[in-house]
Design an enzyme around this catalytic site. Structure first.
Site, PDB file in Angstrom:
ATOM      1  N   ALA A  12      28.594 -31.405  72.648  1.00 61.61           N
ATOM      2  CA  ALA A  12      29.629 -30.676  73.413  1.00 61.61           C
ATOM      3  C   ALA A  12      28.985 -29.750  74.434  1.00 61.61           C
ATOM      4  CB  ALA A  12      30.509 -29.875  72.443  1.00 61.61           C
ATOM      5  N   GLY A  13      28.066 -30.307  75.247  1.00 54.86           N
ATOM      6  CA  GLY A  13      27.361 -29.494  76.234  1.00 54.86           C
ATOM      7  C   GLY A  13      27.993 -29.596  77.615  1.00 54.86           C
ATOM      8  N   GLY A  16      28.998 -33.517  77.825  1.00 50.21           N
ATOM      9  CA  GLY A  16      29.951 -33.975  76.802  1.00 50.21           C
ATOM     10  C   GLY A  16      31.267 -33.218  76.900  1.00 50.21           C
ATOM     11  N   VAL A  89      24.266 -36.230  73.832  1.00 45.06           N
ATOM     12  CA  VAL A  89      23.327 -35.218  73.334  1.00 45.06           C
ATOM     13  C   VAL A  89      22.230 -34.964  74.368  1.00 45.06           C
ATOM     14  CG1 VAL A  89      23.756 -35.814  70.919  1.00 45.06           C
ATOM     15  CG2 VAL A  89      21.853 -36.895  72.130  1.00 45.06           C
ATOM     16  N   THR A  93      12.628 -32.808  78.147  1.00 47.69           N
ATOM     17  CA  THR A  93      11.250 -33.297  78.242  1.00 47.69           C
ATOM     18  C   THR A  93      10.538 -32.965  76.931  1.00 47.69           C
ATOM     19  OG1 THR A  93      11.294 -32.851  80.607  1.00 47.69           O
ATOM     20  CG2 THR A  93       9.128 -33.135  79.600  1.00 47.69           C
ATOM     21  N   CYS A 275      18.034 -31.193  84.953  1.00 47.13           N
ATOM     22  CA  CYS A 275      17.799 -32.638  85.016  1.00 47.13           C
ATOM     23  C   CYS A 275      16.804 -33.149  86.048  1.00 47.13           C
ATOM     24  CB  CYS A 275      19.138 -33.353  85.193  1.00 47.13           C
ATOM     25  SG  CYS A 275      20.157 -33.154  83.736  1.00 47.13           S
ATOM     26  N   LYS A 278      13.146 -33.003  84.853  1.00 46.46           N
ATOM     27  CA  LYS A 278      13.033 -33.783  83.613  1.00 46.46           C
ATOM     28  C   LYS A 278      13.149 -35.291  83.904  1.00 46.46           C
ATOM     29  CE  LYS A 278      17.184 -34.045  81.169  1.00 46.46           C
ATOM     30  NZ  LYS A 278      17.604 -35.439  81.082  1.00 46.46           N
ATOM     31  N   ARG A 345      19.069 -23.137  83.527  1.00 41.99           N
ATOM     32  CA  ARG A 345      17.976 -24.002  83.079  1.00 41.99           C
ATOM     33  C   ARG A 345      17.127 -24.430  84.287  1.00 41.99           C
ATOM     34  NH1 ARG A 345      21.159 -28.267  79.390  1.00 41.99           N
ATOM     35  NH2 ARG A 345      22.672 -27.987  81.081  1.00 41.99           N
TER      36      ARG A 345
HETATM   37  P1  NAD Z   1      23.407 -29.677  76.604  1.00 37.18           P
HETATM   38  O1  NAD Z   1      22.171 -29.180  75.970  1.00 37.18           O
HETATM   39  O2  NAD Z   1      24.281 -28.734  77.365  1.00 37.18           O
HETATM   40  O3  NAD Z   1      24.337 -30.371  75.506  1.00 37.18           O
HETATM   41  C1  NAD Z   1      23.860 -31.226  74.515  1.00 37.18           C
HETATM   42  C2  NAD Z   1      24.603 -30.907  73.218  1.00 37.18           C
HETATM   43  O4  NAD Z   1      24.274 -31.893  72.246  1.00 37.18           O
HETATM   44  C3  NAD Z   1      24.226 -29.549  72.606  1.00 37.18           C
HETATM   45  O5  NAD Z   1      25.390 -28.755  72.446  1.00 37.18           O
HETATM   46  C4  NAD Z   1      23.590 -29.903  71.258  1.00 37.18           C
HETATM   47  O6  NAD Z   1      23.871 -28.974  70.243  1.00 37.18           O
HETATM   48  C5  NAD Z   1      24.241 -31.254  70.970  1.00 37.18           C
HETATM   49  N1  NAD Z   1      23.506 -32.082  70.014  1.00 37.18           N
HETATM   50  C6  NAD Z   1      22.176 -32.319  69.949  1.00 37.18           C
HETATM   51  N2  NAD Z   1      21.904 -33.147  68.928  1.00 37.18           N
HETATM   52  C7  NAD Z   1      23.078 -33.452  68.335  1.00 37.18           C
HETATM   53  C8  NAD Z   1      23.444 -34.280  67.246  1.00 37.18           C
HETATM   54  N3  NAD Z   1      22.529 -34.958  66.573  1.00 37.18           N
HETATM   55  N4  NAD Z   1      24.743 -34.340  66.905  1.00 37.18           N
HETATM   56  C9  NAD Z   1      25.679 -33.642  67.597  1.00 37.18           C
HETATM   57  N5  NAD Z   1      25.399 -32.857  68.646  1.00 37.18           N
HETATM   58  C10 NAD Z   1      24.109 -32.768  69.019  1.00 37.18           C
HETATM   59  O7  NAD Z   1      22.960 -30.886  77.552  1.00 37.18           O
HETATM   60  P2  NAD Z   1      23.758 -31.463  78.809  1.00 37.18           P
HETATM   61  O8  NAD Z   1      23.409 -30.687  80.036  1.00 37.18           O
HETATM   62  O9  NAD Z   1      25.188 -31.682  78.463  1.00 37.18           O
HETATM   63  O10 NAD Z   1      23.034 -32.870  78.962  1.00 37.18           O
HETATM   64  C11 NAD Z   1      23.244 -33.918  78.052  1.00 37.18           C
HETATM   65  C12 NAD Z   1      22.726 -35.203  78.633  1.00 37.18           C
HETATM   66  O11 NAD Z   1      23.456 -35.520  79.827  1.00 37.18           O
HETATM   67  C13 NAD Z   1      21.247 -35.166  79.058  1.00 37.18           C
HETATM   68  O12 NAD Z   1      20.683 -36.430  78.816  1.00 37.18           O
HETATM   69  C14 NAD Z   1      21.316 -34.917  80.553  1.00 37.18           C
HETATM   70  O13 NAD Z   1      20.200 -35.427  81.230  1.00 37.18           O
HETATM   71  C15 NAD Z   1      22.567 -35.672  80.937  1.00 37.18           C
HETATM   72  N6  NAD Z   1      23.243 -35.184  82.148  1.00 37.18           N
HETATM   73  C16 NAD Z   1      23.425 -33.834  82.342  1.00 37.18           C
HETATM   74  C17 NAD Z   1      24.119 -33.393  83.477  1.00 37.18           C
HETATM   75  C18 NAD Z   1      24.381 -31.920  83.720  1.00 37.18           C
HETATM   76  O14 NAD Z   1      24.935 -31.607  84.757  1.00 37.18           O
HETATM   77  N7  NAD Z   1      24.009 -31.008  82.834  1.00 37.18           N
HETATM   78  C19 NAD Z   1      24.646 -34.330  84.373  1.00 37.18           C
HETATM   79  C20 NAD Z   1      24.446 -35.687  84.135  1.00 37.18           C
HETATM   80  C21 NAD Z   1      23.748 -36.105  83.008  1.00 37.18           C
HETATM   81  C1  UGA Z   2      22.295 -33.163  89.742  1.00 34.64           C
HETATM   82  C2  UGA Z   2      22.910 -34.342  90.485  1.00 34.64           C
HETATM   83  O1  UGA Z   2      23.444 -33.877  91.727  1.00 34.64           O
HETATM   84  C3  UGA Z   2      24.016 -34.996  89.662  1.00 34.64           C
HETATM   85  O2  UGA Z   2      24.481 -36.158  90.336  1.00 34.64           O
HETATM   86  C4  UGA Z   2      23.453 -35.390  88.283  1.00 34.64           C
HETATM   87  O3  UGA Z   2      24.473 -35.945  87.478  1.00 34.64           O
HETATM   88  C5  UGA Z   2      22.884 -34.159  87.604  1.00 34.64           C
HETATM   89  O4  UGA Z   2      21.846 -33.590  88.455  1.00 34.64           O
HETATM   90  C6  UGA Z   2      22.237 -34.452  86.300  1.00 34.64           C
HETATM   91  O5  UGA Z   2      21.842 -35.554  86.023  1.00 34.64           O
HETATM   92  O6  UGA Z   2      22.120 -33.458  85.574  1.00 34.64           O
HETATM   93  P1  UGA Z   2      22.967 -30.622  89.342  1.00 34.64           P
HETATM   94  O7  UGA Z   2      21.544 -30.493  88.902  1.00 34.64           O
HETATM   95  O8  UGA Z   2      24.035 -30.097  88.483  1.00 34.64           O
HETATM   96  O9  UGA Z   2      23.309 -32.164  89.595  1.00 34.64           O
HETATM   97  O10 UGA Z   2      23.127 -29.911  90.767  1.00 34.64           O
HETATM   98  P2  UGA Z   2      22.738 -30.320  92.269  1.00 34.64           P
HETATM   99  O11 UGA Z   2      23.869 -29.984  93.142  1.00 34.64           O
HETATM  100  O12 UGA Z   2      22.198 -31.689  92.367  1.00 34.64           O
HETATM  101  O13 UGA Z   2      21.559 -29.294  92.595  1.00 34.64           O
HETATM  102  C7  UGA Z   2      20.300 -29.398  91.972  1.00 34.64           C
HETATM  103  C8  UGA Z   2      19.346 -28.381  92.578  1.00 34.64           C
HETATM  104  O14 UGA Z   2      18.977 -28.746  93.903  1.00 34.64           O
HETATM  105  C9  UGA Z   2      19.947 -26.966  92.680  1.00 34.64           C
HETATM  106  O15 UGA Z   2      18.965 -26.016  92.346  1.00 34.64           O
HETATM  107  C10 UGA Z   2      20.322 -26.871  94.147  1.00 34.64           C
HETATM  108  O16 UGA Z   2      20.354 -25.551  94.609  1.00 34.64           O
HETATM  109  C11 UGA Z   2      19.197 -27.666  94.794  1.00 34.64           C
HETATM  110  N1  UGA Z   2      19.554 -28.206  96.125  1.00 34.64           N
HETATM  111  C12 UGA Z   2      20.540 -29.118  96.253  1.00 34.64           C
HETATM  112  C13 UGA Z   2      18.854 -27.762  97.240  1.00 34.64           C
HETATM  113  O17 UGA Z   2      17.930 -26.920  97.142  1.00 34.64           O
HETATM  114  N2  UGA Z   2      19.190 -28.281  98.468  1.00 34.64           N
HETATM  115  C14 UGA Z   2      20.170 -29.195  98.633  1.00 34.64           C
HETATM  116  O18 UGA Z   2      20.421 -29.618  99.789  1.00 34.64           O
HETATM  117  C15 UGA Z   2      20.873 -29.622  97.482  1.00 34.64           C
END
Ligand code: NAD
Ligand code: UGA
Length: 458
Positions: A12-13, A16, A89, A93, A275, A278, A345
């Site tokens: 539920a991050g 999720g 989840v 890295t 992300c 990583k 992060r």
């Molecule tokens: P997050 O750390 O915010 O959330 C992950 C959650 O999973 C945590 O709350 C954790 O407690 C839970 N968890 C871990 N192990 C578990 C288990 N065994 N059972 C149940 N819950 C469990 O991470 P996030 O930012 O939501 O990212 C999750 C994934 O999505 C990563 O692979 C990330 O690369 C990807 N992703 C993130 C973003 C973003 O914007 N943050 C965007 C696209 C993709």
């Molecule tokens: C990024 C991608 O944009 C999403 O498509 C992807 O799903 C996500 O990563 C992921 O996999 O987690 P996010 O990291 O949330 O999303 O935010 P972005 O808008 O991409 O910005 C990333 C970083 O780049 C920020 O620090 C932002 O300030 C910086 N950035 C972005 C710049 O310095 N210049 C730009 O022109 C754009």
């Protein structure tokens, strides 16, 4: 009430939470349950203070929670009761053992796979929503097929492309949704079931279907391409500063070419977020694993330039402020890795604050949403740090401002008022190029933008 489909999100991050909320909102006849191992996170989702700040999210949660959206710690029960399972989840890295500092740490993902196997009593569609190395679906299939219960599991890859700060609009109206599957009869049927969910609010043309490995790899490649654009313009910003060009003008001139496009060309202090770094390091690791060192070092340079940009920023502060920061007060404007989120992060502000502290500066941090996370990130740092909510209060008595986050409100601050309350000569280091540089110079600041000539009186 009997629901048409029962859907489970595990994790539920930041991904999720919002992505399951959107499904619940668009499909009122589906029951959506989100589970997590962290009871505090679940309690926060069930409270008035959601664990994730995203514009527009709270309104949707209020409409759906308790109707067809449920947050719970009951992972085992969730697996038993739901037919479609999104695995969301974290995949950080790895910090230990082989591949430390590069490869993805798959322990949370594997634990989930095993829990699904142990608790499932009926066939399941298991969807990878987390970002994973290519071929992870195969490992998932191997774990799921190791049981004795003779239950069928179909594994799909459905990576998430939303960005933080715009999660709601990205989920509501994405450029595309990607679904990778095995091209077997049951793989294609599982894919069709997932397509059916998304077509409840998206046109079919927006849903791209592919083979499962292409889907897994496309997610890493999309992030690598986005980060590469940021590093490309940041590399050029260094040249602009040497040669009196203006990086915003260069980005505009280059980005108006429709083949290149205008987005992701904003120079700054480097990309942050959980992300980009990583996922690129994961890609680099995979390239090395598959014996492609040249490809690996090409992508690794995207991360190197990002670090270089932060080093350049701090070196510029030090040089401009007469090569000493000891005892000087620096106001860090913004700590989140980008605007409209409380997430810190991998925020460049973390590394830059550490470097300021190493120079024995006093650091005053302000941010509209991220102060609590900033305090956690810096909890073990030695030195003088203060957290102040009001930016005017934070800047009072400081020698310099360092803009770290592109919050809209920082464009509109009364810089005249701020200038009056600061020690002179007052410095402004705009790590995001969001402030009116000419105006601030006229007020009295010595202004140091990124990739543009400095405006100073020395
Ligand atoms: P997050 O750390 O915010 O959330 C992950 C959650 O999973 C945590 O709350 C954790 O407690 C839970 N968890 C871990 N192990 C578990 C288990 N065994 N059972 C149940 N819950 C469990 O991470 P996030 O930012 O939501 O990212 C999750 C994934 O999505 C990563 O692979 C990330 O690369 C990807 N992703 C993130 C973003 C973003 O914007 N943050 C965007 C696209 C993709
Ligand atoms: C990024 C991608 O944009 C999403 O498509 C992807 O799903 C996500 O990563 C992921 O996999 O987690 P996010 O990291 O949330 O999303 O935010 P972005 O808008 O991409 O910005 C990333 C970083 O780049 C920020 O620090 C932002 O300030 C910086 N950035 C972005 C710049 O310095 N210049 C730009 O022109 C754009």
């Amino acid at each position: 009430m009997k629901f048409k489909k029962n859907i489970l999100g595990i994790g539920a991050g930041y991904v999720g939470g919002p992505s399951m909320v959107m499904i619940a909102s668009k499909c009122p006849d589906y029951r959506v349950t989100v589970v997590d191992v962290n009871p505090e996170r679940i309690a926060a989702w069930n409270s008035d203070r959601l664990p994730v700040y995203e514009p527009g999210l709270e309104t949707i949660v209020k409409k759906t929670r308790g109707r067809n959206l449920f947050f719970s710690t009951g992972i085992e029960k969730g697996i038993q009761e739901n037919d479609i399972i999104f695995v969301c989840v974290n995949t950080p890295t790895k910090t230990f053992g082989a591949g430390a500092g590069m490869a993805a740490d798959l322990q949370y993902w594997e634990k989930t796979a095993r829990q699904i196997l142990e608790n499932a009593k009926s066939p399941k569609i298991v969807i990878e929503k987390s970002t994973l190395p290519i071929k992870t679906a195969q490992a998932m299939e191997r774990i799921l097929s190791s049981g004795k219960k003779n239950i069928t599991f179909d594994v799909l890859s459905n990576p998430e492309f939303m960005a933080e700060g715009t999660a709601v609009s990205d989920l509501e109206n994405p450029d595309r949704v990607l679904i990778g599957s095995r091209e077997t009869k049951s793989g294609l049927a599982a894919r069709a079931a997932l397509v059916e969910i998304y077509t409840r609010w998206l046109p079919r043309e927006k849903i791209i279907t592919s083979n499962i490995w292409s889907a897994e790899l496309s997610k890493l490649v999309a992030n690598a391409f986005l980060a590469q654009r940021v590093s490309s313009i940041n590399a050029i910003s260094a040249l602009c500063e040497k040669a009196d060009a203006d990086v915003s003008e260069v980005a505009h001139a280059v980005g108006t070419d429709s083949r290149i496009g205008a987005k992701f060309l904003k120079a700054g202090i480097g990309f942050g977020g959980s992300c980009f770094k990583k996922d690129i390091l994961n890609l680099v690791y995979l390239c090395r694993f598959y014996g492609l060192p040249e490809v690996a070092s090409y992508w690794e340079s995207v991360v190197r330039i990002n670090e270089y940009q932060q080093d350049r920023f701090i070196a510029n502060i030090l040089r401009s402020m007469f090569n000493t920061l000891a005892g000087k007060k620096i106001c860090v404007l913004g700590f989140a890795f980008k605007a409209d989120t409380g997430d810190t992060r991998e925020s460049p502000a973390i590394a830059i604050t550490r470097k300021l502290l190493a120079e024995r500066a006093e650091v005053i941090i302000t941010d509209p949403r991220a102060l609590a996370n900033a305090a956690i990130d810096l909890a073990h740092e030695k030195g003088n740090i203060r957290y102040v909510e009001d930016p005017y209060e934070a800047a009072r008595g400081c020698h310099a401002l360092a803009v770290m986050t592109d919050w809209e409100e920082y464009r509109k601050l009364d810089y005249r008022k701020i200038y009056k309350s600061m020690v002179k000569p007052a410095f402004l280091f705009d790590g995001r190029n969001i402030v009116d540089h000419r105006k601030c110079f006229e007020i009295g600041f010595n202004v140091f933008p990124i990739g543009k000539p400095a405006l100073t009186r020395f």
